[in-house]
Design a protein around this motif. Structure first.
Motif, short mmCIF file in Angstrom:
data_model
loop_
_atom_site.label_atom_id
_atom_site.label_comp_id
_atom_site.label_asym_id
_atom_site.label_seq_id
_atom_site.Cartn_x
_atom_site.Cartn_y
_atom_site.Cartn_z
N LEU A 1 0.75 -1.20 0.01
CA LEU A 1 0.07 -0.02 0.08
C LEU A 1 0.98 1.29 -0.06
O LEU A 1 1.84 1.34 0.62
CB LEU A 1 -0.86 0.03 1.36
CG LEU A 1 -1.78 -1.08 1.30
CD1 LEU A 1 -2.70 -1.06 2.61
CD2 LEU A 1 -2.88 -1.32 0.21
N PRO A 2 0.33 2.20 -0.83
CA PRO A 2 1.28 3.58 -0.76
C PRO A 2 0.96 4.36 0.68
O PRO A 2 0.14 4.29 1.37
CB PRO A 2 0.66 4.18 -1.83
CG PRO A 2 -0.82 3.71 -1.91
CD PRO A 2 -0.63 2.35 -1.77
N ILE B 1 7.74 -0.63 10.34
CA ILE B 1 6.84 -1.39 9.54
C ILE B 1 6.40 -0.62 7.86
O ILE B 1 6.38 -1.22 7.14
CB ILE B 1 5.42 -1.28 10.50
CG1 ILE B 1 5.30 -2.12 11.53
CG2 ILE B 1 4.15 -1.36 9.37
CD1 ILE B 1 4.25 -1.91 12.62
N LEU B 2 6.50 0.77 8.20
CA LEU B 2 6.26 1.36 7.01
C LEU B 2 7.66 1.73 5.97
O LEU B 2 7.40 2.00 4.70
CB LEU B 2 5.75 2.75 7.15
CG LEU B 2 4.59 2.87 8.15
CD1 LEU B 2 4.12 4.43 8.14
CD2 LEU B 2 3.33 2.09 7.48
N TRP B 3 8.81 1.51 6.55
CA TRP B 3 9.89 1.71 5.61
C TRP B 3 10.12 0.88 4.45
O TRP B 3 10.32 1.25 3.39
CB TRP B 3 11.27 1.36 6.36
CG TRP B 3 12.54 1.73 5.61
CD1 TRP B 3 13.58 0.74 5.30
CD2 TRP B 3 13.09 2.88 5.09
NE1 TRP B 3 14.40 1.39 4.57
CE2 TRP B 3 14.28 2.62 4.34
CE3 TRP B 3 12.53 4.18 4.99
CZ2 TRP B 3 14.83 3.54 3.59
CZ3 TRP B 3 13.07 5.20 4.16
CH2 TRP B 3 14.33 4.95 3.71
N GLN C 1 10.13 2.56 0.56
CA GLN C 1 11.15 2.06 -0.48
C GLN C 1 10.42 1.61 -1.65
O GLN C 1 10.83 1.82 -2.77
CB GLN C 1 11.98 0.89 0.25
CG GLN C 1 12.93 1.32 1.12
CD GLN C 1 13.85 0.38 1.62
OE1 GLN C 1 13.52 -0.92 1.93
NE2 GLN C 1 15.10 0.48 1.54
N HIS C 2 9.45 0.62 -1.43
CA HIS C 2 8.77 0.27 -2.56
C HIS C 2 7.96 1.28 -3.59
O HIS C 2 8.20 1.32 -4.73
CB HIS C 2 7.62 -1.00 -2.23
CG HIS C 2 6.97 -1.27 -3.56
ND1 HIS C 2 7.23 -2.48 -4.33
CD2 HIS C 2 5.89 -0.97 -3.95
CE1 HIS C 2 6.51 -2.68 -5.26
NE2 HIS C 2 5.64 -1.92 -5.20
N TYR D 1 18.35 2.96 -7.46
CA TYR D 1 17.49 2.23 -7.20
C TYR D 1 17.81 0.79 -7.84
O TYR D 1 17.43 0.35 -8.76
CB TYR D 1 16.12 2.69 -7.52
CG TYR D 1 15.50 4.03 -6.87
CD1 TYR D 1 14.89 3.80 -5.60
CD2 TYR D 1 15.52 4.99 -7.51
CE1 TYR D 1 14.56 5.09 -4.71
CE2 TYR D 1 15.25 6.33 -6.88
CZ TYR D 1 14.82 6.07 -5.71
OH TYR D 1 14.38 7.35 -5.04
N PRO D 2 18.94 0.31 -7.32
CA PRO D 2 19.50 -1.17 -7.74
C PRO D 2 18.44 -2.17 -7.83
O PRO D 2 18.46 -3.23 -8.46
CB PRO D 2 20.81 -1.21 -7.11
CG PRO D 2 20.64 -0.68 -5.96
CD PRO D 2 19.78 0.69 -6.25
#
Length: 278
Positions: free
Chosen positions: A3-4, A117-119, A123-124, A215-216
């Motif tokens: 989820l964003p 939890i949100l990191w 990142q995604h 963003y490898p």
């Protein structure tokens, strides 16, 4: 499903954590989260629901974000160990100081848990935005390349017709070979072609490489992006070491003969990934 995470959700968690375990009213939250924008209670309820979902919470269990009926919402904190109050003022101050330190520590723990939890979600989200930008850069490059091909073919035809020669070599070498013999009209087209290389192609190629370097994980997520990175890195190296030093060059091609051909299909792979990760 990932989820964003919105800026408003982060702000909501920060506000609730700062006053926890005291509640914030719906009016307070609405004013602090939407500033001067007038929104309905539904907007706040939707935000609370989405944020609970991010934390693995929901309106039934309310393990982290709680509803204070008739008031607003509050966030959980660990139970405080009961501290005995002393009659003298010094002891009372010590107790209050201990409580204050406890709440500061508890707030830090909650913020750290929320961050953990949100990191990954954050990142995604950042990688997804980078891939979307890459798709735009690829589209820009394609448009620039097609425009350059038209001017390239025009210049080749002009030179062959005026000089009575046949192009029996690559475009790069052909234009460089006859550069000193070009008239003003031909040089005008030549400079247009070179300008496309210097702007539309260089800028977008550099932007794509920057995204892949930053963003490898994209290289693992999308097939052929590693080959794309190699191809464009070689192109950029050739641009800086050769093209910028040669005023008789207007084109810059890198391909099979260099051992790093453009990976056919990578553009579609990027689009497919975005379609599958809306």
């Amino acid at each position: 499903m990932v989820l964003p995470v919105s800026e408003r959700q982060f702000k909501l968690l920060k506000l609730l954590c700062e006053v926890s375990p005291e509640p914030l009213s719906k009016k307070q939250l609405t004013e602090m989260l939407w500033d001067d924008v007038v929104v309905s209670d539904w907007s706040l309820f939707r935000l609370i629901s989405d944020t609970r979902q991010l934390l693995g919470d929901n309106g039934d269990s309310q393990q982290i974000i709680h509803t204070a009926h008739g008031i607003g919402f509050w966030m959980s904190k660990p139970e405080v160990i009961s501290l005995s109050e002393q009659d003298n003022q010094a002891s009372h101050q010590n107790v209050q100081h201990a409580k204050g330190l406890y709440w500061v520590g508890a707030a830090a723990i909650i913020i750290a848990i929320v961050a953990v939890i949100l990191w990954p979600v954050y990142q995604h989200q950042q990688m997804q935005a980078a891939i979307a930008r890459i798709a735009v850069y690829q589209s820009n490059t394609f448009t620039s390349f097609n425009a350059q091909v038209l001017r390239r073919n025009e210049l080749a035809e002009m030179l062959q017709h005026r000089l009575g020669v046949a192009r029996n070599m690559q475009f790069e070498k052909f234009f460089s070979h006859y550069y000193s013999e070009m008239n003003q009209q031909e040089l005008f087209v030549f400079n247009q072609i070179r300008a496309i290389t210097e702007t539309g192609l260089y800028q977008n190629n550099q932007a794509i490489v920057n995204e892949l370097n930053e963003y490898p994980d994209i290289l693992e997520a999308i097939p052929l992006t590693h080959e794309l990175q190699q191809h464009l890195t070689f192109w950029l190296n050739k641009y800086h070491s050769v093209f910028t030093q040669r005023p008789d060059m207007c084109l810059l091609y890198v391909g099979v003969e260099d051992g790093v051909p453009y990976p056919s299909g990578v553009d579609q792979n990027v689009k497919t990934w975005l379609d599958n990760h809306p």
